[in-house]
Every structure is written in C-alpha cells, then in structure tokens.
Scaffold this active site. Structure first.
Site, PDB file in Angstrom:
ATOM      1  N   ASN A 187      60.888 -12.851 114.185  1.00  0.00           N
ATOM      2  CA  ASN A 187      61.300 -14.179 114.651  1.00  0.00           C
ATOM      3  C   ASN A 187      61.655 -14.126 116.127  1.00  0.00           C
ATOM      4  OD1 ASN A 187      61.444 -16.041 112.209  1.00  0.00           O
ATOM      5  ND2 ASN A 187      62.478 -14.216 111.459  1.00  0.00           N
ATOM      6  N   HIS A 217      66.326  -5.043 120.274  1.00  0.00           N
ATOM      7  CA  HIS A 217      65.252  -5.835 120.895  1.00  0.00           C
ATOM      8  C   HIS A 217      65.397  -5.751 122.405  1.00  0.00           C
ATOM      9  CE1 HIS A 217      64.577  -7.456 116.914  1.00  0.00           C
ATOM     10  NE2 HIS A 217      65.828  -7.849 116.866  1.00  0.00           N
TER      11      HIS A 217
HETATM   12  N1  LIG Z   1      65.453 -16.270 114.611  1.00  0.00           N
HETATM   13  C1  LIG Z   1      65.936 -15.061 114.352  1.00  0.00           C
HETATM   14  O1  LIG Z   1      66.242 -14.277 115.262  1.00  0.00           O
HETATM   15  C2  LIG Z   1      66.142 -14.629 112.922  1.00  0.00           C
HETATM   16  C3  LIG Z   1      66.943 -13.517 112.651  1.00  0.00           C
HETATM   17  C4  LIG Z   1      67.132 -13.143 111.323  1.00  0.00           C
HETATM   18  C5  LIG Z   1      66.496 -13.851 110.291  1.00  0.00           C
HETATM   19  N2  LIG Z   1      65.696 -14.915 110.596  1.00  0.00           N
HETATM   20  C6  LIG Z   1      65.016 -15.693 109.541  1.00  0.00           C
HETATM   21  O2  LIG Z   1      65.964 -16.576 108.958  1.00  0.00           O
HETATM   22  C7  LIG Z   1      65.540 -16.922 107.631  1.00  0.00           C
HETATM   23  C8  LIG Z   1      66.734 -16.808 106.678  1.00  0.00           C
HETATM   24  O3  LIG Z   1      67.224 -15.469 106.692  1.00  0.00           O
HETATM   25  P1  LIG Z   1      68.357 -14.993 105.656  1.00  0.00           P
HETATM   26  O4  LIG Z   1      68.752 -13.615 106.066  1.00  0.00           O
HETATM   27  O5  LIG Z   1      69.411 -16.026 105.493  1.00  0.00           O
HETATM   28  O6  LIG Z   1      67.488 -14.916 104.309  1.00  0.00           O
HETATM   29  P2  LIG Z   1      68.041 -14.866 102.803  1.00  0.00           P
HETATM   30  O7  LIG Z   1      66.935 -14.302 101.984  1.00  0.00           O
HETATM   31  O8  LIG Z   1      69.381 -14.212 102.758  1.00  0.00           O
HETATM   32  O9  LIG Z   1      68.234 -16.433 102.438  1.00  0.00           O
HETATM   33  C9  LIG Z   1      67.172 -17.308 102.160  1.00  0.00           C
HETATM   34  C10 LIG Z   1      67.683 -18.331 101.165  1.00  0.00           C
HETATM   35  O10 LIG Z   1      66.663 -19.310 100.960  1.00  0.00           O
HETATM   36  C11 LIG Z   1      66.722 -19.675  99.576  1.00  0.00           C
HETATM   37  N3  LIG Z   1      65.476 -20.295  99.140  1.00  0.00           N
HETATM   38  C12 LIG Z   1      64.304 -19.679  98.794  1.00  0.00           C
HETATM   39  N4  LIG Z   1      63.399 -20.614  98.408  1.00  0.00           N
HETATM   40  C13 LIG Z   1      64.002 -21.829  98.534  1.00  0.00           C
HETATM   41  C14 LIG Z   1      63.576 -23.158  98.289  1.00  0.00           C
HETATM   42  N5  LIG Z   1      62.325 -23.456  97.841  1.00  0.00           N
HETATM   43  N6  LIG Z   1      64.439 -24.172  98.532  1.00  0.00           N
HETATM   44  C15 LIG Z   1      65.698 -23.911  98.974  1.00  0.00           C
HETATM   45  N7  LIG Z   1      66.170 -22.654  99.217  1.00  0.00           N
HETATM   46  C16 LIG Z   1      65.323 -21.626  98.997  1.00  0.00           C
HETATM   47  C17 LIG Z   1      67.016 -18.374  98.845  1.00  0.00           C
HETATM   48  O11 LIG Z   1      67.546 -18.618  97.548  1.00  0.00           O
HETATM   49  C18 LIG Z   1      68.015 -17.725  99.794  1.00  0.00           C
HETATM   50  O12 LIG Z   1      69.353 -18.036  99.423  1.00  0.00           O
HETATM   51  C19 LIG Z   1      64.384 -15.959 107.298  1.00  0.00           C
HETATM   52  O13 LIG Z   1      63.142 -16.620 107.453  1.00  0.00           O
HETATM   53  C20 LIG Z   1      64.506 -14.865 108.361  1.00  0.00           C
HETATM   54  O14 LIG Z   1      63.262 -14.243 108.651  1.00  0.00           O
HETATM   55  C21 LIG Z   1      65.533 -15.329 111.886  1.00  0.00           C
END
Ligand SMILES: NC(=O)c1ccc[n+]([C@@H]2O[C@H](COP(=O)([O-])OP(=O)(O)OC[C@H]3O[C@@H](n4cnc5c(N)ncnc54)[C@H](O)[C@@H]3O)[C@@H](O)[C@H]2O)c1
Length: 265
Positions: A187, A217
C-alpha cells in the site's frame, strides 16, 4: 466542509486498523467534530456500541466513510459510496491501482477520496516536489520473509520464503506490478505513486530480511531543486502482523487535521 456540524462516520472493516480508529473515535481523546455512527463487518469482534450494517445502509447513514477492508472488498464499498456521492478515506491504497473502476467511479461522482499516509512518511515533501517536477521516485520496502507469505508473486514464482537466510531482493519493478504481486504489502508504494509520478514511473524494490524485526520503508525522490530520502521502521501491529500501528494513526491524524483550525499538511 467538516467543521460546521457533527460529521457522522461509518467504518467499513473493523479489524486491526478499523478497530484502532473506532477506539480513537470513542475514547477519552475523541476527535472533535466527528462521531462514530456505524460500522460494517460481518466478523466484528467489537461493534463499539454502534450498529453493524451492510455497505448500502452504512453509506446511507454516514457523511464520511472510512475504508479498512481487505483490498478485494474495496470496489464494492467504493461503488456504493460514490453512487451516493459520499466521501471516503481509503487505507487500502493498493486497491486503487488494482481496480481502476474505483477511480473511474470517483471521477463520475461528486465525492472526494482521501488517502492518508498509512505506514509511510514524507508524502508532504513528495507532493511539494511534484509541483516542481519529480525526476525519480523509488521505494524500497523490507520485511521479515514470512511477512510476504501468500502474496500472489511469491506463489506464482514458487519462492520458498523459509529458505531465505540473508537479506534478499525478491522483487524489482514498478508500483503497478508490485500492487498486483503483493496487494497486502505494498500500500505504501501505491500511495507514493499516487502522490508522486504515478504507478508506471514509481520504482519499487521489495526485500526479505530474516534479521528484520519490523517493516522498513525507504523512499528517495529527486527533482531539479530537492532530493529527499526518508526511512521509517514500523513494528508489526500485534492485532495483525501484516499491518502497522502507524497506519491506523495516520487516519486519526487526518481526521484531526480535517477538524482543526490550524492545518499541518
Ligand atoms: N496504507 C497503508 O500504509 C496500509 C498499511 C497497513 C495496512 N493497509 C491495508 O489496510 C487494510 C486493512 O488492514 P487491517 O490490518 O485492518 O486488516 P484486518 O484483516 O485486520 O481487517 C480487515 C477487516 O475487514 C473485515 N471484512 C472482510 N470482508 C468484509 C466485508 N465484505 N464487509 C465488511 N468487512 C469485511 C474483516 O472481518 C476484518 O475485520 C488492508 O487492505 C491492508 O492491506 C494499508
């Protein structure tokens, strides 16, 4: 836009990042001008005292939606939000490269999409340097080898992560290909590319290092008048080792900036 009345927030996905944002919104040092109205997550462990709704109802009820979902689910939320001309904060920035229909439907709407800095630092310099013309933009991300397990690029190239016993570059390419190969890991590269010179021109190196304790990073951006190098090291989020605590706090910081009289950008 967000300071005249209480802005109702809906959080889609309350895993590691969404839960941290919900805690910040409902804790003692909550964010002035914003109220958590609802969440959407079929597997929510905590609903933070608000309704757990489907995307359609969450979008209808919220003034501003915060996306904290797996990348593959983001198009469904974005499509629903932009059809209703609602604004969205996206943390899964790689989804914007992976699913071009997200930006296409944003452009067809009256919505605004916000990309917080996530696990990265230095985007203030990148956006200012863009005004003078960026010649080169490179990001090198380093994680422990098993942090890449399950990534499509690792599976397609049959890379045995457990056999990596010294710091090894496992991918070199542009941000677009990096997002396809490592959708949950890069990301940061997607955000850098969207802030700077685009996914085709932003170069990405991905390193697996058995000695790494967290995720690092390093970005180098060059223009005619400035050269910027930044490095950030983030310990894995105990709630999800593939994320970092900083990513959630970048959303909280963005919300505070949106409500503050003094805006630091
Ligand atoms: N921009 C950045 O620098 C950065 C950094 C870290 C993570 N991320 C991204 O952030 C996102 C979230 O990360 P996270 O660590 O919280 O992930 P996580 O897996 O802990 O949480 C994701 C949540 O989404 C829920 N979910 C799945 N399908 C769903 C649906 N259809 N409807 C509603 N909820 C649903 C899951 O139940 C889970 O609770 C990921 O895509 C990750 O790659 C971005």
């Amino acid at each position: 836009m967000y300071d005249d009345s209480l802005t109702k927030i809906g959080i889609a996905g309350v895993g590691a990042i969404g839960s941290a944002v919900a805690r910040a919104m409902t804790g003692e040092n909550s964010i002035e001008g914003f109220t958590l109205d609802c969440i959407s997550d079929p597997d929510a462990k905590n609903t933070f005292g608000v309704d757990n709704l489907d995307f359609e109802t969450l979008v209808k009820r919220s003034d501003l939606i915060i996306e904290c979902l797996p990348a593959s689910i983001v198009p469904a939320l974005a499509e629903t939000a932009f059809r209703a001309n609602k604004d969205v904060i996206f943390i899964s920035s790689a989804a914007l490269l992976l699913y071009p229909q997200i930006v296409a439907s944003l452009m067809d709407s009256d919505s605004t999409a916000y990309l917080p800095s996530g696990a990265l630092c230095g985007l203030d310099g990148v956006t200012a340097m863009k005004e003078m013309g960026i010649r080169e933009s490179i990001i090198a991300s380093t994680k422990p080898p098993m942090g890449f397990s399950g990534a499509p690029y690792i599976i397609a190239n049959d890379i045995d992560l457990s056999a990596i016993n010294e710091k090894t570059c496992i991918f070199r390419g542009n941000a677009y290909d990096a997002s396809k190969g490592f959708p949950a890991n890069v990301n940061v590269a997607a955000t850098l590319s969207l802030a700077g010179i685009g996914p085709e021109n932003t170069q990405v190196e991905i390193w697996a290092d058995p000695a790494a304790k967290g995720n690092a990073h390093e970005i180098t951006v060059k223009s005619d008048y400035s050269t910027m190098t930044t490095r950030i090291e983030n310990m894995p989020d105990p709630a999800n080792p593939k994320s970092s605590v900083l990513a959630a706090q970048s959303i909280v910081a963005l919300l505070r900036n949106m409500s503050n009289a003094l805006v630091i950008a």
